[in-house]
Motif scaffolding. Sequence first.
Motif, PDB file in Angstrom:
ATOM      1  N   HIS A 141       0.816  -1.224   0.000  1.00 35.92           N
ATOM      2  CA  HIS A 141       0.000   0.000   0.000  1.00 35.92           C
ATOM      3  C   HIS A 141       0.849   1.272   0.000  1.00 35.92           C
ATOM      4  N   ASP A 142       2.065   1.196   0.559  1.00 35.20           N
ATOM      5  CA  ASP A 142       2.932   2.385   0.615  1.00 35.20           C
ATOM      6  C   ASP A 142       4.121   2.274  -0.330  1.00 35.20           C
ATOM      7  N   LYS A 145       6.246   5.169  -1.592  1.00 34.32           N
ATOM      8  CA  LYS A 145       7.257   5.885  -0.790  1.00 34.32           C
ATOM      9  C   LYS A 145       8.669   5.687  -1.336  1.00 34.32           C
ATOM     10  N   HIS A 170       3.158   9.850  -2.560  1.00 36.79           N
ATOM     11  CA  HIS A 170       3.327   8.386  -2.540  1.00 36.79           C
ATOM     12  C   HIS A 170       2.051   7.648  -2.938  1.00 36.79           C
ATOM     13  N   HIS A 196      -5.843   4.909   0.051  1.00 33.89           N
ATOM     14  CA  HIS A 196      -5.837   4.573   1.479  1.00 33.89           C
ATOM     15  C   HIS A 196      -5.721   5.787   2.391  1.00 33.89           C
ATOM     16  N   HIS A 197      -5.450   6.970   1.830  1.00 37.14           N
ATOM     17  CA  HIS A 197      -5.476   8.187   2.657  1.00 37.14           C
ATOM     18  C   HIS A 197      -6.734   9.023   2.406  1.00 37.14           C
TER      19      HIS A 197
HETATM   20 FE   FE2 Z   1       0.335   5.780   2.911  1.00 32.27          FE
END
Ligand code: FE2
Length: 309
Positions: A141-142, A145, A170, A196-197
Amino acid sequence: MLSLRLRYPIQTLDNQLLFPPETLLTEEALDAVTDSHGANSYQTCPFLSYGSVREDCLGFLSLRPYATVFRDKKRIGDLLSLSETVHLSIPILQSLDYFKQHDSYTYSHVLMVFALSTLLAKDLVPDYEECIRLAATGPTHDIGKICVPLDILKKRTPLTKTERGFLEHHAAAGYALLGYYYKNRRHLACTVALDHHERRDRSGYPRGNLLEDPLVEIIAVSDIYDALVMPRPYRSGAYDNRTALEEITEMAKQNKIRWDVVKALIAHNRKSDPPYKEITVSAEKRGVPPSYNFHGITAEAEDPRDRTG
Ligand SMILES: [Fe+2]
Ligand SMILES: [Fe+2]
């Protein structure tokens, strides 16, 4: 319809530039980049068997508060057996090596978001295949980054406006990278990386869209919980579990995140582990947040990167 102006580049770990800054990221633009690399076919590997992922995951699960949530050995066994079915491609797995080497916060974070979201999915998602589909999105999910400078990811003082923009990049970067690696921008992992944010009251980023996909909402709550209960560079310490659950309850009250996911999380933190639908959430606030916390605080100081755009 996706249409995001990128302020920062999106590149792979082996330095292939997929999108330069100022590109308008659209579904068509992503398809064009994916098609142009159509010959690439990536080898896959069971996620848990990759490098030290399995032992690292078990190590993090033995720390508080996960040791409480996963106190039942059967629960860990279930998690491991479900995870055996999760296969990821090598370039995606290499992002875990990158985080383990350069940003240990993000490394433990993606593994714990994977573990917690998979546990919550077993309560909230009736279909087992859907649980497996969701389990494959936690570790990635990240992934965006990898496109954010490490000095921003690990900064201990408030981010400047430019740095915050870079950090928020990201989400779009993860969407593009996963669409590229999966050769399918409709893959659930892409949606999770992008959204997701986002929040239910449209207060999130990158688009301020309505968060309404039940699977993404499980990742969103797991993401917030882990960010609170584990150490972060920008505050004095981790939230204790009670304070973290109070913060998350407050977010559900404000309609930022889904109540039933929050209730499932709280239920697993209770000794009796009741069915989540039967629990009553306390309105009492007794928690004490860490003494300093720069999360969400923007530095007034000018950033040299602001001038260069
Ligand atoms: Fe995130
Ligand atoms: Fe995250």
